[in-house]
Design a protein around this motif. Sequence first.
Motif, PDB file in Angstrom:
ATOM      1  N   ALA A  85       0.828  -1.201   0.000  1.00 15.01           N
ATOM      2  CA  ALA A  85       0.000   0.000   0.000  1.00 15.01           C
ATOM      3  C   ALA A  85       0.867   1.257   0.000  1.00 15.01           C
ATOM      4  CB  ALA A  85      -0.914   0.008   1.225  1.00 15.01           C
ATOM      5  N   PRO A  86       0.388   2.360  -0.590  1.00 18.05           N
ATOM      6  CA  PRO A  86       1.091   3.638  -0.494  1.00 18.05           C
ATOM      7  C   PRO A  86       1.310   4.030   0.961  1.00 18.05           C
ATOM      8  CG  PRO A  86      -0.654   3.762  -2.128  1.00 18.05           C
ATOM      9  CD  PRO A  86      -0.837   2.462  -1.401  1.00 18.05           C
ATOM     10  N   GLU A  87       2.307   4.863   1.204  1.00 19.91           N
ATOM     11  CA  GLU A  87       2.769   5.124   2.568  1.00 19.91           C
ATOM     12  C   GLU A  87       1.665   5.538   3.537  1.00 19.91           C
ATOM     13  OE1 GLU A  87       6.073   7.909   4.898  1.00 19.91           O
ATOM     14  OE2 GLU A  87       5.813   8.066   2.733  1.00 19.91           O
ATOM     15  N   ARG A  88       0.872   6.515   3.155  1.00 23.57           N
ATOM     16  CA  ARG A  88      -0.156   7.017   4.068  1.00 23.57           C
ATOM     17  C   ARG A  88      -1.196   5.941   4.379  1.00 23.57           C
ATOM     18  NH1 ARG A  88      -0.593  11.069   7.829  1.00 23.57           N
ATOM     19  NH2 ARG A  88      -2.746  11.718   8.083  1.00 23.57           N
ATOM     20  N   LEU A  89      -1.609   5.215   3.346  1.00 25.15           N
ATOM     21  CA  LEU A  89      -2.579   4.141   3.537  1.00 25.15           C
ATOM     22  C   LEU A  89      -1.954   3.005   4.329  1.00 25.15           C
ATOM     23  CD1 LEU A  89      -5.285   2.784   3.030  1.00 25.15           C
ATOM     24  CD2 LEU A  89      -4.462   2.117   0.765  1.00 25.15           C
ATOM     25  N   GLN A  90      -0.707   2.684   4.051  1.00 27.21           N
ATOM     26  CA  GLN A  90      -0.031   1.621   4.784  1.00 27.21           C
ATOM     27  C   GLN A  90       0.041   1.939   6.273  1.00 27.21           C
ATOM     28  OE1 GLN A  90       4.414   0.977   4.704  1.00 27.21           O
ATOM     29  NE2 GLN A  90       3.808  -0.816   3.502  1.00 27.21           N
ATOM     30  N   TRP A  91       0.354   3.178   6.588  1.00 27.63           N
ATOM     31  CA  TRP A  91       0.428   3.583   7.998  1.00 27.63           C
ATOM     32  C   TRP A  91      -0.933   3.411   8.673  1.00 27.63           C
ATOM     33  CZ3 TRP A  91       4.579   5.117  10.968  1.00 27.63           C
ATOM     34  CH2 TRP A  91       4.273   5.607  12.242  1.00 27.63           C
ATOM     35  N   ALA A  92      -2.000   3.828   7.992  1.00 26.67           N
ATOM     36  CA  ALA A  92      -3.340   3.721   8.577  1.00 26.67           C
ATOM     37  C   ALA A  92      -3.749   2.265   8.775  1.00 26.67           C
ATOM     38  CB  ALA A  92      -4.357   4.440   7.684  1.00 26.67           C
ATOM     39  N   MET A  93      -3.417   1.403   7.812  1.00 26.94           N
ATOM     40  CA  MET A  93      -3.722  -0.024   7.957  1.00 26.94           C
ATOM     41  C   MET A  93      -2.913  -0.635   9.104  1.00 26.94           C
ATOM     42  SD  MET A  93      -3.949  -1.501   4.087  1.00 26.94           S
ATOM     43  CE  MET A  93      -5.465  -1.401   3.139  1.00 26.94           C
ATOM     44  N   ASN A  94      -1.668  -0.246   9.204  1.00 23.60           N
ATOM     45  CA  ASN A  94      -0.821  -0.769  10.275  1.00 23.60           C
ATOM     46  C   ASN A  94      -1.363  -0.347  11.638  1.00 23.60           C
ATOM     47  OD1 ASN A  94       1.953  -2.066  10.896  1.00 23.60           O
ATOM     48  ND2 ASN A  94       2.017  -0.166  12.058  1.00 23.60           N
ATOM     49  N   TRP A  95      -1.856   0.882  11.717  1.00 25.34           N
ATOM     50  CA  TRP A  95      -2.430   1.366  12.976  1.00 25.34           C
ATOM     51  C   TRP A  95      -3.660   0.544  13.346  1.00 25.34           C
ATOM     52  CZ3 TRP A  95      -0.337   4.604  16.391  1.00 25.34           C
ATOM     53  CH2 TRP A  95      -1.147   5.054  17.442  1.00 25.34           C
ATOM     54  N   CYS A  96      -4.470   0.241  12.341  1.00 29.11           N
ATOM     55  CA  CYS A  96      -5.661  -0.574  12.595  1.00 29.11           C
ATOM     56  C   CYS A  96      -5.264  -1.980  13.042  1.00 29.11           C
ATOM     57  CB  CYS A  96      -6.521  -0.631  11.340  1.00 29.11           C
ATOM     58  SG  CYS A  96      -8.143  -1.395  11.579  1.00 29.11           S
ATOM     59  N   LEU A  97      -4.268  -2.551  12.374  1.00 32.67           N
ATOM     60  CA  LEU A  97      -3.786  -3.887  12.741  1.00 32.67           C
ATOM     61  C   LEU A  97      -3.330  -3.913  14.192  1.00 32.67           C
ATOM     62  CD1 LEU A  97      -2.894  -6.786  11.870  1.00 32.67           C
ATOM     63  CD2 LEU A  97      -0.686  -5.763  11.240  1.00 32.67           C
ATOM     64  N   GLY A  98      -2.504  -2.959  14.567  1.00 36.94           N
ATOM     65  CA  GLY A  98      -2.006  -2.922  15.939  1.00 36.94           C
ATOM     66  C   GLY A  98      -3.103  -2.688  16.949  1.00 36.94           C
ATOM     67  N   THR A  99      -4.041  -1.820  16.616  1.00 36.31           N
ATOM     68  CA  THR A  99      -5.137  -1.516  17.540  1.00 36.31           C
ATOM     69  C   THR A  99      -5.998  -2.755  17.798  1.00 36.31           C
ATOM     70  OG1 THR A  99      -5.144   0.768  16.728  1.00 36.31           O
ATOM     71  CG2 THR A  99      -7.049   0.052  17.993  1.00 36.31           C
ATOM     72  N   ILE A 100      -6.224  -3.531  16.751  1.00 39.56           N
ATOM     73  CA  ILE A 100      -6.959  -4.784  16.936  1.00 39.56           C
ATOM     74  C   ILE A 100      -6.195  -5.714  17.876  1.00 39.56           C
ATOM     75  CG2 ILE A 100      -7.772  -6.887  15.780  1.00 39.56           C
ATOM     76  CD1 ILE A 100      -8.334  -5.124  13.303  1.00 39.56           C
ATOM     77  N   GLY A 101      -4.899  -5.820  17.670  1.00 37.27           N
ATOM     78  CA  GLY A 101      -4.092  -6.696  18.513  1.00 37.27           C
ATOM     79  C   GLY A 101      -4.062  -6.275  19.968  1.00 37.27           C
ATOM     80  N   ILE A 102      -4.035  -4.984  20.195  1.00 39.57           N
ATOM     81  CA  ILE A 102      -3.976  -4.465  21.562  1.00 39.57           C
ATOM     82  C   ILE A 102      -5.291  -4.696  22.304  1.00 39.57           C
ATOM     83  CG2 ILE A 102      -3.819  -2.326  22.928  1.00 39.57           C
ATOM     84  CD1 ILE A 102      -1.889  -1.310  20.665  1.00 39.57           C
ATOM     85  N   HIS A 103      -6.414  -4.486  21.630  1.00 38.66           N
ATOM     86  CA  HIS A 103      -7.706  -4.460  22.323  1.00 38.66           C
ATOM     87  C   HIS A 103      -8.542  -5.724  22.174  1.00 38.66           C
ATOM     88  CE1 HIS A 103      -7.317  -0.226  23.457  1.00 38.66           C
ATOM     89  NE2 HIS A 103      -6.796  -0.029  22.270  1.00 38.66           N
ATOM     90  N   HIS A 104      -8.101  -6.672  21.346  1.00 43.52           N
ATOM     91  CA  HIS A 104      -8.883  -7.894  21.146  1.00 43.52           C
ATOM     92  C   HIS A 104      -7.980  -9.123  21.285  1.00 43.52           C
ATOM     93  CE1 HIS A 104     -12.539  -5.747  19.900  1.00 43.52           C
ATOM     94  NE2 HIS A 104     -11.685  -4.861  19.422  1.00 43.52           N
ATOM     95  N   PRO A 105      -7.834  -9.611  22.506  1.00 43.78           N
ATOM     96  CA  PRO A 105      -6.904 -10.714  22.785  1.00 43.78           C
ATOM     97  C   PRO A 105      -7.131 -11.959  21.934  1.00 43.78           C
ATOM     98  CG  PRO A 105      -7.691  -9.722  24.823  1.00 43.78           C
ATOM     99  CD  PRO A 105      -8.490  -9.112  23.725  1.00 43.78           C
ATOM    100  N   ALA A 106      -8.379 -12.239  21.582  1.00 44.11           N
ATOM    101  CA  ALA A 106      -8.658 -13.448  20.804  1.00 44.11           C
ATOM    102  C   ALA A 106      -8.035 -13.385  19.413  1.00 44.11           C
ATOM    103  CB  ALA A 106     -10.168 -13.663  20.692  1.00 44.11           C
ATOM    104  N   LEU A 107      -7.763 -12.200  18.937  1.00 40.28           N
ATOM    105  CA  LEU A 107      -7.182 -12.029  17.606  1.00 40.28           C
ATOM    106  C   LEU A 107      -5.701 -11.657  17.654  1.00 40.28           C
ATOM    107  CD1 LEU A 107     -10.106 -10.018  15.957  1.00 40.28           C
ATOM    108  CD2 LEU A 107      -9.523 -12.427  15.560  1.00 40.28           C
ATOM    109  N   ARG A 108      -5.158 -11.569  18.851  1.00 40.91           N
ATOM    110  CA  ARG A 108      -3.793 -11.050  19.012  1.00 40.91           C
ATOM    111  C   ARG A 108      -2.759 -11.926  18.326  1.00 40.91           C
ATOM    112  NH1 ARG A 108      -3.286  -9.721  24.770  1.00 40.91           N
ATOM    113  NH2 ARG A 108      -4.659  -8.033  24.112  1.00 40.91           N
TER     114      ARG A 108
END
Length: 219
Positions: free
Chosen positions: A157-180
């Motif tokens: 993904a382009p840089e800005r979109l990649q950063w936003a996707m990465n943020w979403c990925l990490g946020t899911i991992g932090i707040h949803h243990p079943a998907l970590r």
Amino acid sequence: MTRDDALAELAALEDPKVREVNARHGDNHTVNLTKLRALAKRLGANQTPLARELWATGDGDARLLALLVLKPKDLGADELDAMLREGRTPKQQDWLVGYVVKKSPHAEALRVRWKGDADPWVESAGWALTSDLVPAKADGLDLPALLDEISVRMKDAPERLQWAMNWCLGTIGIHHPALRERVLAIGERLEVLKDYPTPRGCVSPYVPLWVPEMVARQG
């Protein structure tokens, strides 16, 4: 204060050093943000007519000031969409999404609209709004499907979109243990932001490092 009064005050606050630093990050504002916020405080909130005039100038400092003094509920979805497409700097997008769209009654409709947009810049705003729902308002989200999409698209993904996707990925991992475990596996496989320069004392945005650190801090 009129538009010209505000522009004159902004011009008096311009700092070449601020311009130089911001330019390296793709931003075009030249006023120290603390001073910009102080000016916004003097102007007061709910200055939407003035904010529209400031935004229309196209000036980076004027646009940031506009985002601080307008009333989010005064702007329709199409106007917000146009502003996002016009404000092509990281700071303008961050402030528009964080200070205005999130407080707008059109936030959810725009999240859906932007996340499906063909323009990566616009789509990144949709992902940013999606990430905001992940911690406590994820009932309406299909988190496994989001992980599927991230797994396929984030690497290239382009840089800005990649950063936003990465943020979403990490946020899911932090707040949803079943998907970590799956989140960490995706991060390890894609290696997005693995070598990102991280100042001492800060947490790396590389998901396999970021997620465990934030979970540990939560206790």
